[in-house]
Design a protein around this motif. Sequence first.
Motif, PDB file in Angstrom:
ATOM      1  N   VAL A  82       0.823  -1.205   0.000  1.00  0.00           N
ATOM      2  CA  VAL A  82       0.000   0.000   0.000  1.00  0.00           C
ATOM      3  C   VAL A  82       0.863   1.263   0.000  1.00  0.00           C
ATOM      4  O   VAL A  82       0.522   2.253  -0.662  1.00  0.00           O
ATOM      5  CB  VAL A  82      -0.968  -0.006   1.207  1.00  0.00           C
ATOM      6  N   GLU A  83       1.982   1.229   0.705  1.00  0.00           N
ATOM      7  CA  GLU A  83       2.845   2.416   0.784  1.00  0.00           C
ATOM      8  C   GLU A  83       3.363   2.858  -0.584  1.00  0.00           C
ATOM      9  O   GLU A  83       3.285   4.045  -0.910  1.00  0.00           O
ATOM     10  CB  GLU A  83       3.995   2.170   1.759  1.00  0.00           C
ATOM     11  N   PRO A  84       3.906   1.961  -1.420  1.00  0.00           N
ATOM     12  CA  PRO A  84       4.349   2.415  -2.745  1.00  0.00           C
ATOM     13  C   PRO A  84       3.188   2.925  -3.605  1.00  0.00           C
ATOM     14  O   PRO A  84       3.349   3.883  -4.366  1.00  0.00           O
ATOM     15  CB  PRO A  84       4.990   1.187  -3.384  1.00  0.00           C
ATOM     16  N   LEU A  85       2.021   2.298  -3.462  1.00  0.00           N
ATOM     17  CA  LEU A  85       0.849   2.752  -4.201  1.00  0.00           C
ATOM     18  C   LEU A  85       0.503   4.185  -3.798  1.00  0.00           C
ATOM     19  O   LEU A  85       0.303   5.051  -4.651  1.00  0.00           O
ATOM     20  CB  LEU A  85      -0.341   1.822  -3.931  1.00  0.00           C
ATOM     21  N   CYS A  86       0.466   4.437  -2.497  1.00  0.00           N
ATOM     22  CA  CYS A  86       0.126   5.784  -2.014  1.00  0.00           C
ATOM     23  C   CYS A  86       1.201   6.801  -2.393  1.00  0.00           C
ATOM     24  O   CYS A  86       0.882   7.953  -2.696  1.00  0.00           O
ATOM     25  CB  CYS A  86      -0.061   5.760  -0.503  1.00  0.00           C
ATOM     26  N   ARG A  87       2.450   6.367  -2.405  1.00  0.00           N
ATOM     27  CA  ARG A  87       3.534   7.274  -2.810  1.00  0.00           C
ATOM     28  C   ARG A  87       3.355   7.708  -4.264  1.00  0.00           C
ATOM     29  O   ARG A  87       3.467   8.890  -4.589  1.00  0.00           O
ATOM     30  CB  ARG A  87       4.883   6.580  -2.597  1.00  0.00           C
ATOM     31  N   ARG A  88       3.013   6.765  -5.144  1.00  0.00           N
ATOM     32  CA  ARG A  88       2.777   7.109  -6.559  1.00  0.00           C
ATOM     33  C   ARG A  88       1.547   7.995  -6.710  1.00  0.00           C
ATOM     34  O   ARG A  88       1.536   8.936  -7.491  1.00  0.00           O
ATOM     35  CB  ARG A  88       2.600   5.851  -7.391  1.00  0.00           C
ATOM     36  N   LEU A  89       0.498   7.690  -5.956  1.00  0.00           N
ATOM     37  CA  LEU A  89      -0.717   8.500  -6.038  1.00  0.00           C
ATOM     38  C   LEU A  89      -0.478   9.917  -5.508  1.00  0.00           C
ATOM     39  O   LEU A  89      -1.021  10.881  -6.048  1.00  0.00           O
ATOM     40  CB  LEU A  89      -1.859   7.825  -5.282  1.00  0.00           C
ATOM     41  N   ASN A  90       0.341  10.038  -4.460  1.00  0.00           N
ATOM     42  CA  ASN A  90       0.707  11.375  -3.971  1.00  0.00           C
ATOM     43  C   ASN A  90       1.486  12.159  -5.017  1.00  0.00           C
ATOM     44  O   ASN A  90       1.286  13.364  -5.176  1.00  0.00           O
ATOM     45  CB  ASN A  90       1.516  11.279  -2.677  1.00  0.00           C
ATOM     46  N   THR A  91       2.362  11.471  -5.741  1.00  0.00           N
ATOM     47  CA  THR A  91       3.091  12.119  -6.829  1.00  0.00           C
ATOM     48  C   THR A  91       2.121  12.634  -7.882  1.00  0.00           C
ATOM     49  O   THR A  91       2.234  13.773  -8.345  1.00  0.00           O
ATOM     50  CB  THR A  91       4.090  11.130  -7.470  1.00  0.00           C
ATOM     51  N   LEU A  92       1.153  11.806  -8.259  1.00  0.00           N
ATOM     52  CA  LEU A  92       0.170  12.224  -9.263  1.00  0.00           C
ATOM     53  C   LEU A  92      -0.728  13.346  -8.734  1.00  0.00           C
ATOM     54  O   LEU A  92      -1.088  14.259  -9.486  1.00  0.00           O
ATOM     55  CB  LEU A  92      -0.670  11.034  -9.717  1.00  0.00           C
ATOM     56  N   ASN A  93      -1.076  13.303  -7.445  1.00  0.00           N
ATOM     57  CA  ASN A  93      -1.847  14.392  -6.845  1.00  0.00           C
ATOM     58  C   ASN A  93      -1.074  15.709  -6.925  1.00  0.00           C
ATOM     59  O   ASN A  93      -1.636  16.756  -7.263  1.00  0.00           O
ATOM     60  CB  ASN A  93      -2.183  14.090  -5.386  1.00  0.00           C
ATOM     61  N   LYS A  94       0.221  15.646  -6.613  1.00  0.00           N
ATOM     62  CA  LYS A  94       1.050  16.850  -6.654  1.00  0.00           C
ATOM     63  C   LYS A  94       1.146  17.386  -8.083  1.00  0.00           C
ATOM     64  O   LYS A  94       0.991  18.591  -8.318  1.00  0.00           O
ATOM     65  CB  LYS A  94       2.452  16.536  -6.113  1.00  0.00           C
ATOM     66  N   CYS A  95       1.362  16.502  -9.040  1.00  0.00           N
ATOM     67  CA  CYS A  95       1.458  16.928 -10.443  1.00  0.00           C
ATOM     68  C   CYS A  95       0.132  17.506 -10.927  1.00  0.00           C
ATOM     69  O   CYS A  95       0.108  18.513 -11.632  1.00  0.00           O
ATOM     70  CB  CYS A  95       1.882  15.759 -11.324  1.00  0.00           C
ATOM     71  N   ALA A  96      -0.967  16.896 -10.529  1.00  0.00           N
ATOM     72  CA  ALA A  96      -2.281  17.387 -10.949  1.00  0.00           C
ATOM     73  C   ALA A  96      -2.566  18.751 -10.335  1.00  0.00           C
ATOM     74  O   ALA A  96      -3.106  19.638 -11.010  1.00  0.00           O
ATOM     75  CB  ALA A  96      -3.360  16.396 -10.552  1.00  0.00           C
ATOM     76  N   SER A  97      -2.212  18.946  -9.073  1.00  0.00           N
ATOM     77  CA  SER A  97      -2.470  20.247  -8.446  1.00  0.00           C
ATOM     78  C   SER A  97      -1.613  21.330  -9.080  1.00  0.00           C
ATOM     79  O   SER A  97      -2.057  22.465  -9.224  1.00  0.00           O
ATOM     80  CB  SER A  97      -2.236  20.177  -6.943  1.00  0.00           C
ATOM     81  N   MET A  98      -0.398  20.989  -9.482  1.00  0.00           N
ATOM     82  CA  MET A  98       0.451  21.980 -10.141  1.00  0.00           C
ATOM     83  C   MET A  98      -0.089  22.309 -11.528  1.00  0.00           C
ATOM     84  O   MET A  98      -0.012  23.449 -11.973  1.00  0.00           O
ATOM     85  CB  MET A  98       1.892  21.507 -10.194  1.00  0.00           C
ATOM     86  N   LYS A  99      -0.652  21.313 -12.200  1.00  0.00           N
ATOM     87  CA  LYS A  99      -1.287  21.572 -13.499  1.00  0.00           C
ATOM     88  C   LYS A  99      -2.460  22.519 -13.330  1.00  0.00           C
ATOM     89  O   LYS A  99      -2.656  23.430 -14.111  1.00  0.00           O
ATOM     90  CB  LYS A  99      -1.800  20.270 -14.123  1.00  0.00           C
ATOM     91  N   LEU A 100      -3.245  22.294 -12.282  1.00  0.00           N
ATOM     92  CA  LEU A 100      -4.391  23.166 -12.027  1.00  0.00           C
ATOM     93  C   LEU A 100      -3.939  24.587 -11.731  1.00  0.00           C
ATOM     94  O   LEU A 100      -4.559  25.545 -12.187  1.00  0.00           O
ATOM     95  CB  LEU A 100      -5.216  22.624 -10.856  1.00  0.00           C
ATOM     96  N   ASP A 101      -2.847  24.743 -10.980  1.00  0.00           N
ATOM     97  CA  ASP A 101      -2.332  26.078 -10.674  1.00  0.00           C
ATOM     98  C   ASP A 101      -1.897  26.794 -11.935  1.00  0.00           C
ATOM     99  O   ASP A 101      -2.177  27.970 -12.128  1.00  0.00           O
ATOM    100  CB  ASP A 101      -1.147  25.989  -9.708  1.00  0.00           C
TER     101      ASP A 101
END
Length: 134
Positions: free
Chosen positions: A100-119
Amino acid sequence: MFRQVSRTSGTSCYFMSSEGQEMYLRFDQTMRRSPYRMSRILARRQLLTKIQQEIEAKEACDWLRAAGFPQYAQLYEDSQFPIDIAAVKKDHDFLDKDLVEPLCRRLNTLNKCASMKLDVNFQRKKASKHYENL
């Protein structure tokens, strides 16, 4: 500030006096640079950040597909991010913590990239509205 020193060959050189050097060094680099150069530097940094984010997002999506979670990669590609990590943990509570930890780490990366795209998109829309009003 500059003083002329003659050379033996008949040519002269200009050297900055110690007072001039101290004054020059007192200004930080941003004050010595022209606004045009500063805008180019900032644009280059933004471009490099964007490229780095795209690489990270691609690697995370590739990992998610290879690990058996293609639905999250598809959600990211469909611009359905950011997603709630706590909900993902609840959905996959049957998995070991080591998985679960590596999955959440990848999803956090995608969350960060998506929020920067939105900005970035928000800033572009705001700038275009500003220019339309002029």
